[in-house]
Design an enzyme around this catalytic site. Structure first.
Site, PDB file in Angstrom:
ATOM      1  N   CYS A   1       0.817  -1.222   0.000  1.00 50.71           N
ATOM      2  CA  CYS A   1       0.000   0.000   0.000  1.00 50.71           C
ATOM      3  C   CYS A   1       0.847   1.267   0.000  1.00 50.71           C
ATOM      4  O   CYS A   1       0.337   2.352  -0.269  1.00 50.71           O
ATOM      5  CB  CYS A   1      -0.946  -0.008   1.186  1.00 50.71           C
ATOM      6  SG  CYS A   1      -2.098  -1.377   1.080  1.00 50.71           S
TER       7      CYS A   1
ATOM      8  N   HIS B   1      -3.528   7.089   2.107  1.00 52.24           N
ATOM      9  CA  HIS B   1      -3.881   5.760   1.589  1.00 52.24           C
ATOM     10  C   HIS B   1      -5.269   5.408   2.137  1.00 52.24           C
ATOM     11  O   HIS B   1      -5.593   5.697   3.282  1.00 52.24           O
ATOM     12  CB  HIS B   1      -2.843   4.743   2.055  1.00 52.24           C
ATOM     13  CG  HIS B   1      -3.247   3.340   1.780  1.00 52.24           C
ATOM     14  ND1 HIS B   1      -3.606   2.911   0.521  1.00 52.24           N
ATOM     15  CD2 HIS B   1      -3.380   2.255   2.600  1.00 52.24           C
ATOM     16  CE1 HIS B   1      -3.917   1.632   0.572  1.00 52.24           C
ATOM     17  NE2 HIS B   1      -3.798   1.213   1.812  1.00 52.24           N
TER      18      HIS B   1
ATOM     19  N   ASN C   1     -10.123  -0.313  -0.938  1.00 51.44           N
ATOM     20  CA  ASN C   1      -8.662  -0.225  -0.871  1.00 51.44           C
ATOM     21  C   ASN C   1      -8.074  -0.781  -2.164  1.00 51.44           C
ATOM     22  O   ASN C   1      -8.100  -1.985  -2.395  1.00 51.44           O
ATOM     23  CB  ASN C   1      -8.168  -1.026   0.350  1.00 51.44           C
ATOM     24  CG  ASN C   1      -6.662  -0.955   0.533  1.00 51.44           C
ATOM     25  OD1 ASN C   1      -5.928  -0.472  -0.334  1.00 51.44           O
ATOM     26  ND2 ASN C   1      -6.189  -1.457   1.654  1.00 51.44           N
TER      27      ASN C   1
HETATM   28  O1  UT7 Z   1      -3.992  -1.324   3.322  1.00 47.16           O
HETATM   29  C1  UT7 Z   1      -3.132  -2.197   3.968  1.00 47.16           C
HETATM   30  C2  UT7 Z   1      -3.205  -2.061   5.438  1.00 47.16           C
HETATM   31  N1  UT7 Z   1      -4.431  -2.581   5.911  1.00 47.16           N
HETATM   32  C3  UT7 Z   1      -5.125  -1.920   6.787  1.00 47.16           C
HETATM   33  O2  UT7 Z   1      -4.744  -0.837   7.176  1.00 47.16           O
HETATM   34  C4  UT7 Z   1      -6.351  -2.596   7.336  1.00 47.16           C
HETATM   35  C5  UT7 Z   1      -6.347  -2.496   8.846  1.00 47.16           C
HETATM   36  N2  UT7 Z   1      -7.446  -3.177   9.498  1.00 47.16           N
HETATM   37  C6  UT7 Z   1      -8.725  -2.786   9.416  1.00 47.16           C
HETATM   38  O3  UT7 Z   1      -9.054  -1.908   8.659  1.00 47.16           O
HETATM   39  C7  UT7 Z   1      -9.720  -3.417  10.349  1.00 47.16           C
HETATM   40  O4  UT7 Z   1      -9.065  -4.201  11.298  1.00 47.16           O
HETATM   41  C8  UT7 Z   1     -10.796  -4.298   9.645  1.00 47.16           C
HETATM   42  C9  UT7 Z   1     -11.727  -3.427   8.840  1.00 47.16           C
HETATM   43  C10 UT7 Z   1     -10.118  -5.314   8.758  1.00 47.16           C
HETATM   44  C11 UT7 Z   1     -11.641  -4.998  10.702  1.00 47.16           C
HETATM   45  O5  UT7 Z   1     -12.206  -4.058  11.590  1.00 47.16           O
HETATM   46  P1  UT7 Z   1     -12.072  -4.253  13.170  1.00 47.16           P
HETATM   47  O6  UT7 Z   1     -12.767  -3.142  13.829  1.00 47.16           O
HETATM   48  O7  UT7 Z   1     -10.614  -4.383  13.464  1.00 47.16           O
HETATM   49  O8  UT7 Z   1     -12.920  -5.523  13.407  1.00 47.16           O
HETATM   50  P2  UT7 Z   1     -12.454  -6.905  13.998  1.00 47.16           P
HETATM   51  O9  UT7 Z   1     -11.505  -7.546  13.065  1.00 47.16           O
HETATM   52  O10 UT7 Z   1     -12.093  -6.692  15.419  1.00 47.16           O
HETATM   53  O11 UT7 Z   1     -13.729  -7.762  13.906  1.00 47.16           O
HETATM   54  C12 UT7 Z   1     -14.822  -7.525  14.745  1.00 47.16           C
HETATM   55  C13 UT7 Z   1     -15.831  -8.588  14.443  1.00 47.16           C
HETATM   56  C14 UT7 Z   1     -15.259 -10.009  14.416  1.00 47.16           C
HETATM   57  O12 UT7 Z   1     -16.208 -10.849  14.994  1.00 47.16           O
HETATM   58  P3  UT7 Z   1     -15.964 -11.470  16.460  1.00 47.16           P
HETATM   59  O13 UT7 Z   1     -14.713 -12.285  16.333  1.00 47.16           O
HETATM   60  O14 UT7 Z   1     -15.811 -10.282  17.340  1.00 47.16           O
HETATM   61  O15 UT7 Z   1     -17.200 -12.249  16.689  1.00 47.16           O
HETATM   62  C15 UT7 Z   1     -15.178 -10.329  12.934  1.00 47.16           C
HETATM   63  O16 UT7 Z   1     -15.362 -11.703  12.657  1.00 47.16           O
HETATM   64  O17 UT7 Z   1     -16.394  -8.368  13.139  1.00 47.16           O
HETATM   65  C16 UT7 Z   1     -16.363  -9.580  12.395  1.00 47.16           C
HETATM   66  N3  UT7 Z   1     -16.216  -9.289  10.978  1.00 47.16           N
HETATM   67  C17 UT7 Z   1     -17.253  -9.009  10.196  1.00 47.16           C
HETATM   68  N4  UT7 Z   1     -18.564  -8.924  10.431  1.00 47.16           N
HETATM   69  C18 UT7 Z   1     -19.366  -8.620   9.401  1.00 47.16           C
HETATM   70  C19 UT7 Z   1     -15.076  -9.220  10.267  1.00 47.16           C
HETATM   71  N5  UT7 Z   1     -15.369  -8.919   8.985  1.00 47.16           N
HETATM   72  C20 UT7 Z   1     -16.708  -8.788   8.922  1.00 47.16           C
HETATM   73  C21 UT7 Z   1     -17.608  -8.479   7.883  1.00 47.16           C
HETATM   74  N6  UT7 Z   1     -18.921  -8.403   8.155  1.00 47.16           N
HETATM   75  N7  UT7 Z   1     -17.202  -8.248   6.631  1.00 47.16           N
END
Ligand code: UT7
Length: 329
Positions: free
Chosen positions: A116, A256, A286
């Site tokens: 990225c 980004h 992204n």
């Molecule tokens: O560009 C390269 C660099 N990348 C980044 O900068 C990305 C960085 N990370 C992020 O943007 C975020 O971590 C995500 C958007 C990927 C995830 O958001 P989060 O607030 O960190 O959520 P989380 O991973 O803590 O997930 C919370 C919950 C989980 O469920 P449990 O385990 O708490 O029951 C996930 O399974 O949300 C669930 N979840 C979803 N639910 C509905 C994860 N993806 C989804 C989804 N729809 N698509």
């Protein structure tokens, strides 16, 4: 002697026609438009469809448009650099293929892989060739076909990414505009948090790697999020500080586009209001190396000569960095 700086003298973007909406994803995986929008800011993304069509197709569209818009002939270009982590092939480089598609030949062209942060690494590399006085017209492309390495059954990654390309023309300037400063960093100990595990020389493709879905992106979202929030903000604050800039001096932050919450945190740290933050994550998701040039393309009409821009990125590697430039057109 008058100082030569590298100025962006043209910008062009390209996104493929097909639009994959959150509503469409709701039908195939367990997710909701509400979750995606509140956690990431993404509403839809563009996807390149068609057999045998790779990243170079989108890069070439952007470059063709750029040449036309800047009234530049292919023969005038001295160097083309393409930032991508989704090359058409490991070799030849996507930059080579783009050149061929747009009628550029017999010049240097190569790819840069910094995930990225690819575009800011490629932009600063191109700028060094200009500042040296050796080259006069350089095209820098950021392009990725993320749909090629996304597992559309993995809801934690497939909602995030899209396909697209952006390209800029770099030329020498002596009026003080153009690239002013940059900070580029990497930390390879972050590799396992965000990686395409197989397909390279460590784990060449086998039936097993394919069955284990190791050719798709693997991301530990929350840990990447933590690194991204602090490092993108740190490096943006650092470049402002060492150039004596306050939020008031900045015309736009060009971040980004990985997650709107990371963008907001960076803007807050810089003291830059929301109205000065370029944002297109809602419509493209992204697009990895393409996010920053696509932002410049989308916001071009709002930019004035002399505007102070801070470009900032964080991504796989880990890689991150910031660029301070004065808009030159
Ligand atoms: O560009 C390269 C660099 N990348 C980044 O900068 C990305 C960085 N990370 C992020 O943007 C975020 O971590 C995500 C958007 C990927 C995830 O958001 P989060 O607030 O960190 O959520 P989380 O991973 O803590 O997930 C919370 C919950 C989980 O469920 P449990 O385990 O708490 O029951 C996930 O399974 O949300 C669930 N979840 C979803 N639910 C509905 C994860 N993806 C989804 C989804 N729809 N698509």
């Amino acid at each position: 002697m008058t100082k030569i700086t590298a100025a962006i003298t043209g910008v062009q973007g390209y996104v493929p026609e097909y639009v994959l909406t959150n509503e469409e994803l709701e039908k195939t995986i367990e997710t909701t438009d509400e979750w995606i929008v509140t956690r990431t800011g993404i509403k839809e993304r563009h996807i390149l469809k068609g057999e045998g069509l790779g990243t170079s197709v989108m890069g070439a569209e952007a470059v063709r448009g750029l040449l036309k818009k800047t009234n530049t002939q292919p023969e005038e270009i001295d160097l083309l650099i393409c930032a991508t982590v989704t090359p058409d092939y490991f070799f030849p480089s996507t930059a080579n293929l783009i050149c061929d598609k747009v009628g550029i030949s017999n010049i240097a062209s190569f790819d840069i892989a910094a995930a990225c942060s690819g575009f800011i690494n490629a932009l600063t590399t191109g700028a060094m060739f200009i500042e040296s006085g050796r080259y006069k017209k350089i095209i820098v492309v950021g392009a990725d076909k993320m749909s090629a390495i996304v597992d559309y059954t993995d809801r934690t990654t497939c909602v995030l990414f899209g396909d697209g390309a952006g390209a800029v023309l770099l030329e020498p300037s002596t009026d003080g505009n153009g690239l002013q400063d940059f900070i580029l960093k990497s930390d390879g100990s972050g590799a396992n948090h965000l990686i395409q595990p197989a397909g390279g020389s460590a784990y060449p493709p086998t039936h097993e790697t394919i069955d284990a879905k190791q050719h798709f992106i693997y991301q530990e979202g929350p840990s990447v999020f933590k690194f991204a929030v602090t490092r993108m903000a740190d490096v943006s604050a650092e470049i402002m500080e060492r150039n004596n800039l306050t939020g008031e001096d900045i015309a736009f932050l060009v971040p980004h586009q990985a997650n709107k919450r990371i963008i907001d945190a960076t803007a807050n740290r810089m003291g830059v209001g929301a109205e000065k933050v370029m944002l297109n994550i809602h419509k493209y998701g992204n697009t990895t190396a393409a996010t920053i040039p696509l932002c410049l393309w989308d916001y071009e009409s709002q930019l004035k000569k002399g505007d102070n821009l801070i470009l900032a990125a964080f991504g796989g590697g880990f890689t991150w960095g910031s660029v301070y430039l004065k808009w030159a057109i």
